[in-house]
Design an enzyme around this catalytic site. Structure first.
Site, PDB file in Angstrom:
ATOM      1  N   HIS A   1     -27.930  14.866  38.439  1.00 50.54           N
ATOM      2  CA  HIS A   1     -26.727  15.629  39.021  1.00 50.54           C
ATOM      3  C   HIS A   1     -27.442  16.714  40.031  1.00 50.54           C
ATOM      4  CE1 HIS A   1     -23.012  18.260  39.115  1.00 50.54           C
ATOM      5  NE2 HIS A   1     -23.394  19.030  39.605  1.00 50.54           N
TER       6      HIS A   1
ATOM      7  N   ASP B   1     -13.242  20.232  30.897  1.00 59.67           N
ATOM      8  CA  ASP B   1     -13.141  20.592  32.268  1.00 59.67           C
ATOM      9  C   ASP B   1     -12.343  19.909  33.276  1.00 59.67           C
ATOM     10  OD1 ASP B   1     -15.393  21.427  34.687  1.00 59.67           O
ATOM     11  OD2 ASP B   1     -14.891  19.578  34.795  1.00 59.67           O
TER      12      ASP B   1
ATOM     13  N   ARG C   1      -9.392  26.963  38.003  1.00 61.00           N
ATOM     14  CA  ARG C   1     -10.145  27.506  38.581  1.00 61.00           C
ATOM     15  C   ARG C   1      -9.737  27.573  40.585  1.00 61.00           C
ATOM     16  NH1 ARG C   1     -15.919  25.080  37.345  1.00 61.00           N
ATOM     17  NH2 ARG C   1     -16.419  26.741  38.312  1.00 61.00           N
TER      18      ARG C   1
ATOM     19  N   SER D   1     -19.546  23.853  33.959  1.00 60.16           N
ATOM     20  CA  SER D   1     -18.597  22.756  34.415  1.00 60.16           C
ATOM     21  C   SER D   1     -19.777  21.863  34.512  1.00 60.16           C
ATOM     22  CB  SER D   1     -17.709  23.139  34.896  1.00 60.16           C
ATOM     23  OG  SER D   1     -17.429  22.178  35.832  1.00 60.16           O
TER      24      SER D   1
ATOM     25  N   LYS E   1     -20.196  18.144  30.938  1.00 59.42           N
ATOM     26  CA  LYS E   1     -19.847  16.884  31.629  1.00 59.42           C
ATOM     27  C   LYS E   1     -21.472  15.563  31.672  1.00 59.42           C
ATOM     28  CE  LYS E   1     -17.544  17.988  35.679  1.00 59.42           C
ATOM     29  NZ  LYS E   1     -17.629  18.748  36.747  1.00 59.42           N
TER      30      LYS E   1
HETATM   31  N1  URA Z   1     -18.886  20.865  40.747  1.00 59.35           N
HETATM   32  C1  URA Z   1     -18.582  20.811  39.372  1.00 59.35           C
HETATM   33  O1  URA Z   1     -18.182  20.034  38.159  1.00 59.35           O
HETATM   34  N2  URA Z   1     -18.079  22.178  38.958  1.00 59.35           N
HETATM   35  C2  URA Z   1     -17.903  23.254  39.083  1.00 59.35           C
HETATM   36  O2  URA Z   1     -17.767  24.483  38.486  1.00 59.35           O
HETATM   37  C3  URA Z   1     -18.166  23.455  40.804  1.00 59.35           C
HETATM   38  C4  URA Z   1     -19.104  21.720  40.967  1.00 59.35           C
END
Ligand code: URA
Length: 436
Positions: free
Chosen positions: A93, A171, A178, A193, A197
Site C-alpha cells: 500500500h 471507512d 473527516r 483508515s 481496508k
Molecule cells: N488514505 C486513506 O485510505 N485514509 C486516510 O485517512 C488517508 C489516506
C-alpha cells in the site's frame, strides 16, 4: 420489550474530549452504530474532532481498526493452493504519491516470482491519482470482481487489482466525514483508515510505502515514521506480517503524471525500460514483499528483462476485461513549456506538478466525478539534467483547452532553471528508511 443501548454517544464524546481512553466495547458500539446510522453524523463529527485533538493510544487504535474491519467482509486466502502447494499472498500500500504508478509493474513482478497479490485499490481524490483511474484508461478494464473470480484470478494469474468496494464500509463513511470536518490529518485515524481496508483484504503480508515530502500527506520524516510505526503495529496486532518503507516524495516518480500516460510508463518498465526511479522502487518493494512472503530466492529484476512480469500484467488486464491491443487514450490538446534559456533543471516540486495535472483534468475534486484519462503532465528534464535554450521541459495534456492557463500557473513556481552561479540540486535517496 426494547433493551437500552449499552452506551450513549454524548458521554463517550465527553470522555474523549476530556482526554480519557475509550473502552473497547464502546469503540465497537460507536463504529457499528455509526455504520448503521444509529450514531448521528454530528455526534461522530464531534468525536472525530475530540480524537483529532486528544489522539488515541495504541490499544484504542487497534480496537478502532478491528471495529472498522468488522463493519464489512474480511477476506481470507489462507486456503489458496497452486499445483497442490499453499499460495503465499502479499500486498503493498502506498500512502499516495505523485506519478506513483508502482502498483502496476509491482503486482506483475511479484506474481511472476510466484506469490499472489490481491490488491484492493481506490480512485483518486485530491492531488494524488488512484490506481483504478489509471487502469480504467485501458479499454474494457473492469475493477469489480466477485470473491470467487478474485480467488480464481489469484491462482491462475497471480494478481488482481480490484475496487476496495465492500471492504471496511465504515471507512468510506468516516473518511467522507473527516474530509468535511478537517479531521483527516490525525495519525491514528489515517492509520486505522488505511489498515482497516488492507487488513480486510486478507493478504498474508503487507509492505507499506509511506511517502514523505512536498507531494505527500506526510511532509516530514518524523511524522511519516510515526505513521509507519502505528501501521506496522496494527498489522502485527491483526496477525499480518507488515513492514514499512519511508520513500521520498518531493519530486514526482518517473516522467509521467496522469492516468493513461502513467499506464504507458508502467508498460515501459514491464518491457525492461522506463525511468530509473520507477524501476528501483518497483524492484525494492518487490524484494520486501517476496521476503515477507517467504520467496526471497526469486529475482524480481530478471522478471523485467525476461518478459515474465509483462506476461503477468497482460494476463491480469485480460482477466479483468481489458484490451491492451486498443491504443491508450490520447488527449485532444497538448501544450509545451519550454526553457527560455540554457541551464540545469533544479528541483521539481511534486505538489506543483500534481496540482497542474489535476487542473488539466487528471484528478477529481469530489468523489464520483469523472476524470480525463488522457490528461496529465510529462516531465522531459529531471532535476540535475542539463537544459538547452528552447528545449521542451514539460508537455501538458488535456481534452479541455481552457485548462492550460490554470495548469501552467500551478506549474510555474514548481521548478527552476539553474544558471552558472546556482548550486545544483543534491540527489536525494529515494528510499529513506525501513520499519522495522
Ligand atoms: N488514505 C486513506 O485510505 N485514509 C486516510 O485517512 C488517508 C489516506
Amino acid at each position: 420489550m426494547s433493551t437500552l443501548p449499552p452506551f450513549d454517544a454524548p458521554t463517550l464524546i465527553a470522555a474523549k474530549r476530556d482526554g480519557h481512553r475509550l473502552p473497547d466495547a464502546a469503540i465497537d458500539w460507536l463504529i457499528d452504530g455509526y455504520t448503521r446510522g444509529a450514531v448521528a453524523e454530528e455526534q461522530m463529527a464531534a468525536l472525530l474532532m475530540a480524537i483529532y485533538l486528544r489522539g488515541m493510544d495504541a490499544e484504542e487504535t487497534v480496537r478502532w481498526t478491528a471495529a472498522m474491519i468488522a463493519s464489512g467482509e474480511r477476506m481470507d486466502f489462507s486456503d489458496l493452493r497452486r499445483n497442490g502447494r499453499r499460495l503465499s499472498t502479499v500486498d503493498k500500500h502506498s500512502t499516495g504519491g505523485v506519478g506513483d504508478k508502482i502498483t502496476l509493474p509491482l503486482v506483475a513482478v511479484v506474481a511472476a516470482c510466484g506469490a499472489a497479490v490481491p490488491s484492493a485499490s481506490g480512485r483518486g481524490l485530491g492531488h494524488t491519482g488512484g490506481t483504478l483511474d489509471k487502469l480504467e484508461s485501458i479499454a474494457g478494464f473492469d475493477a469489480t470482481l466477485s470473491t470467487a473470480r478474485l480467488r480464481e484470478q489469484l491462482v491462475g494469474v497471480g494478481a488482481a487489482i480490484f475496487a476496495a468496494g465492500a471492504l471496511a464500509p465504515a471507512d468510506a463513511k468516516l473518511y467522507a466525514l473527516r474530509d468535511i470536518t478537517s479531521t483527516v490529518e490525525s495519525l491514528p485515524l489515517i492509520a486505522s483508515s488505511v489498515m482497516s481496508k488492507k487488513l480486510a483484504e486478507g493478504a498474508g503480508a503487507l509492505v507499506l510505502d509511506v511517502k514523505v515530502g512536498s507531494g505527500a500527506f506526510m511532509k516530514s520524516a518524523p511524522q511519516a515514521r510515526e505513521l509507519a510505526e502505528i501501521m506496522v503495529g496494527l498489522g502485527a496486532a491483526h496477525g499480518v506480517r507488515t513492514r514499512a518503507l519511508l520513500t521520498d516524495m518531493n519530486t514526482p516518480l518517473g516522467c509521467a503524471v496522469g492516468n493513461a500516460i502513467e499506464v504507458a510508463e508502467a508498460l515501459e518498465v514491464l518491457a525492461g525500460g522506463g525511468p530509473a526511479d520507477v524501476v528501483a522502487l518497483t524492484v525494492r518493494l518487490a524484494q520486501e514483499m517476496l521476503t515477507l512472503a517467504g520467496l526471497d530466492k526469486r529475482d524480481p529484476v530478471a522478471t523485467l528483462s525476461d518478459g515474465t512480469a509483462m506476461d503477468r500484467f497482460t494476463a491480469l488486464v485480460a482477466a479483468q476485461g481489458g484490451d491492451l491491443g486498443v491504443p491508450l487514450p490520447v488527449a485532444a490538446c497538448a501544450e509545451t513549456v519550454t526553457a527560455d534559456r540554457g541551464g540545469i533543471m533544479g528541483d521539481i516540486d511534486a505538489m506543483a506538478v500534481a496540482r497542474a495535472a489535476w487542473r488539466l483534468g487528471a484528478g477529481r475534486s469530489r468523489p464520483g466525478e469523472p476524470v480525463q484519462h488522457a490528461a496529465g503532465v510529462r516531465i522531459h528534464r529531471r532535476p540535475g539534467e542539463p537544459v538547452a535554450a528552447g528545449e521542451t521541459l514539460f508537455t501538458l495534456y488535456t481534452d479541455t483547452r481552457e485548462r492550460f492557463g490554470p495548469a501552467c500557473a500551478e506549474l510555474d513556481g514548481g521548478y527552476r532553471l539553474l544558471g552558472d552561479g546556482d548550486t545544483p540540486p543534491v540527489p536525494r535517496p529515494l528510499i529513506l528508511e525501513t520499519t522495522p
